[in-house]
Write a protein that holds these residues in place. Sequence first.
Motif, PDB file in Angstrom:
ATOM      1  N   UNK A 154      -7.617   5.761  -7.955  1.00  0.00           N
ATOM      2  CA  UNK A 154      -6.717   5.010  -7.222  1.00  0.00           C
ATOM      3  C   UNK A 154      -6.011   6.059  -6.374  1.00  0.00           C
ATOM      4  N   UNK A 155      -5.980   7.324  -6.779  1.00  0.00           N
ATOM      5  CA  UNK A 155      -5.308   8.247  -5.971  1.00  0.00           C
ATOM      6  C   UNK A 155      -6.186   8.966  -5.048  1.00  0.00           C
ATOM      7  N   UNK A 156      -5.794   9.471  -4.024  1.00  0.00           N
ATOM      8  CA  UNK A 156      -6.520  10.309  -2.914  1.00  0.00           C
ATOM      9  C   UNK A 156      -7.810   9.443  -2.632  1.00  0.00           C
ATOM     10  N   UNK A 157      -7.634   8.244  -2.630  1.00  0.00           N
ATOM     11  CA  UNK A 157      -8.871   7.257  -2.202  1.00  0.00           C
ATOM     12  C   UNK A 157      -8.443   6.952  -0.803  1.00  0.00           C
ATOM     13  N   UNK A 158      -9.261   6.988   0.123  1.00  0.00           N
ATOM     14  CA  UNK A 158      -8.914   6.503   1.576  1.00  0.00           C
ATOM     15  C   UNK A 158      -9.072   5.149   1.548  1.00  0.00           C
ATOM     16  N   UNK A 159      -9.916   4.307   0.780  1.00  0.00           N
ATOM     17  CA  UNK A 159     -10.170   2.866   0.510  1.00  0.00           C
ATOM     18  C   UNK A 159      -8.522   2.293   0.342  1.00  0.00           C
ATOM     19  N   UNK A 160      -8.002   2.998  -0.627  1.00  0.00           N
ATOM     20  CA  UNK A 160      -6.650   2.253  -1.368  1.00  0.00           C
ATOM     21  C   UNK A 160      -5.585   2.839  -0.488  1.00  0.00           C
ATOM     22  N   UNK A 161      -5.878   3.364   0.378  1.00  0.00           N
ATOM     23  CA  UNK A 161      -4.556   3.987   1.377  1.00  0.00           C
ATOM     24  C   UNK A 161      -4.790   2.909   2.494  1.00  0.00           C
ATOM     25  N   UNK A 162      -6.055   2.539   3.020  1.00  0.00           N
ATOM     26  CA  UNK A 162      -6.247   1.467   3.883  1.00  0.00           C
ATOM     27  C   UNK A 162      -5.821   0.113   3.367  1.00  0.00           C
ATOM     28  N   UNK A 163      -5.972  -0.221   2.012  1.00  0.00           N
ATOM     29  CA  UNK A 163      -5.567  -1.350   1.148  1.00  0.00           C
ATOM     30  C   UNK A 163      -4.031  -1.423   1.432  1.00  0.00           C
TER      31      UNK A 163
END
Length: 831
Positions: free
Chosen positions: A112-121
Amino acid sequence: MKRFLIIIFFFSFFTGFSQTKLSGIVIDESGSPIAFANIVFPNSTEGTITNDNGRFYIESDNTYDSVTISFIGYESMDIQLDKKVNYNMEIVLNESMEQLKEVVVYTGKQSKKNNPAVDILKKIWAKKRENGVRKFKQYQYDKYEKIEFDLNTIDSALIKSKLFRGLEFMFENLDTSRVTGKTYLPMFLNETFSKVYGDNVIQEEKEDVLGNKSSGFEGHQAITAFVEDLYTDYDVYDNYLKFFDKSFTSPLSKTGVDTYNYVLSDSTYIDNKWCYNIIYYPRRKNELTFKGDFWVADTTFAIKKINLQVTKSANINWVKEIYIEQEFDVVNDSVFLLKRDYMLSDFSISKKEKSRGIYGKRTSVYDNYQFNTSRPEDFYKSVSDPYDPRVFSRDSTFWSNARLERLNDDEFGIFQLLDTLKTVPKFRTYYDIVSILGSGYVEIDKWNIDIGDIYSTFGFNDAEGTRIRAGARTYFGQNDTWRLEGYMAYGFTDKKFKHGFSAKFLLDRKSRLIVSGGHRRDIEQLGLSLTSTNDVLGRSIASSSLVTVGNNNRLTNIDLSTFNVEMEPLKNFRVRFGSSFRNLSSALPEDFNLDYVDPESPTGVSSEVKQFDINTTLIYTPGRRIIGYGVEPVNVNDDYSTLLLNYTKGIEGFLESDFDYERLQFSYRQPWQIGGFGRLTSSVELGKTFGEVPLSLLSVVPGNQTLFSLYNTFPNLDFYEFVTDTYATLHLEHNFNGRIFSRIPILRNWNLREIVGLRGAWGQLSDENRALSAPANIPLMAPEDQIYWEYSFGIGNIFKIFRIDFNFRGNYLDNPDARRFGVTGSFGFNF
């Protein structure tokens, strides 16, 4: 759920033009299937994801000479395609040994952290209220919708079976689903064209339906209502998406990071906008989740394309597949508008890969958007009549212009196919059998009547012994402006005939002005409800001793006549004025009497009550949707609240009426969809009787001596155990929809559902009313000293159809024959 039965059983009795088609299974080196692997055509945005069993199907109108298969933790594979159609492929992915940032390999669980997909989400969350029509003060657009039902998984064995002998012509033109690759036969098509207007300033929206056209079984109200209830509107930006009375966590939800794994997979230009591709799949099995991917623009963070597919392990019955696609138009750099919405559901008795079922498909197309045209608030209040006969009789020219997406050859063929099928006796026999099972009525078309309800034919109780009943109703169509209905019954022990008759007339369709009346003479269990029955046709299940516990001997002879006038001055707000005259006496006076003190009687006691009442009822049901404009429309949803206020005035002396009194009653019932935690149903009921009345006119706290779980009753109370003239009750029932059991390894695969209930009742009974009634053979008690309460724990979805509840009594354990514990159950076909 009867509507669902009709769909499943009815259609159970019953070569595309794409350039590239692929199907198969993706496995690892040990032969285990790889779920949620990515299948994509190179240099395109066309792709799919394998299901829980590693299987996939993909097709495209374009021709491709290769396909790429990938999954986190495995080496990607490019496969050359020597031909356009490649079925039953077996693709083996090798485990990746690549080291990324000191991690040997990604596993299925994503950080969940340092995940570029989650940053975009997170950027999608911040921008979601600025996208689409919400950016403008006012908006309007055209909407075209088509809903279709198809029989799927058609093979030679089915075509050659005895069931379809003589009906082989049905299968001459079969198509293949672009989502699943299965052959299918269209059976029902409904088209709707409307204009939608909205104002974000005053928070108003209205939809004017200009055309509606059905082909297939358009005359069958249950099927049409099922279709309406099946496909409700949704917004992928919402935290939860509701389908089939279940709340699925949206992949764009703020709680999505706790529910899904996200992987940034690709990026490319789409319609001159740089977009990112994010794949998502569930963290856990058996939850109400999707798998799929979406494309999101890099500046507005608006969704350009998204697809959602329900995982096979999701705790939902009778639905093998749910697949959703949405496409958005780029109007300018900052505005993305919904262009096309497609949803496919595969209904099936079994979730096995080769099982047959029914496709339910909805396609919605949006066009001709216009913005910032201000209209007065009255414009939104004056909603057009969706049941205007002109809406259902539009000509071919209208539909040629209204179809924002043309019908394909198979859809056009539905018109001719169904006209032909209706003339085939064998097909009509199948239709009649399933219609009877679903509705309970036998249709006699040439007389325009239905015989039934067949499920009420037999019964048994202590007063009547074995009982038989037969009834009929008029039925010309789902929009009948009048209806007559009645029944006759006979008890073999008391050797008496019983009957019920009602008549309803719709005088004005716009205000829904209805006049109704009827008469009934029968035996009934009146201890099942706090309100006096005015139903001249109904018969509660509690009247039959076949399904009760303990002595079911507190039955009442009822002779009831009613007259009512009802209208709907505002949408979902009904006003009803009525009157009733009833004679009430005990059906088994040796065991249960309704005697009361009567100074005018020679014995000083009377055992029969004659009572004339007038009543006014206000009913408000915000959010209720119906289908049909006749005298008996059908509800197509059950997620609306119900507020009821009733005032009853008993008039002494009129028609020899015995008592003068007043009664005020209020009830509020509300279902709550609590995100991913399930569905809570709550109800509150309050009432007070002013004046002195005997037992037969008092408010009885609803007991339940049946073996069935009946909402709004107390399963550990006997009939007439508590009697009141002032009362308050509360019922709470929460269905977790398997959220807890899905986390228990042993129970996870059974798809069970947890249900908890809490019920309470408080009431008073005045000394005057006790003295007036004072029957010798039952105590008159009210839960006044302390609130009577019960609680229950239930397990639902046992073998997909059964529910069992374990009910516990909280207090008043010293009452005569108090039942501390009881087990009730029910069965039904629920999603």
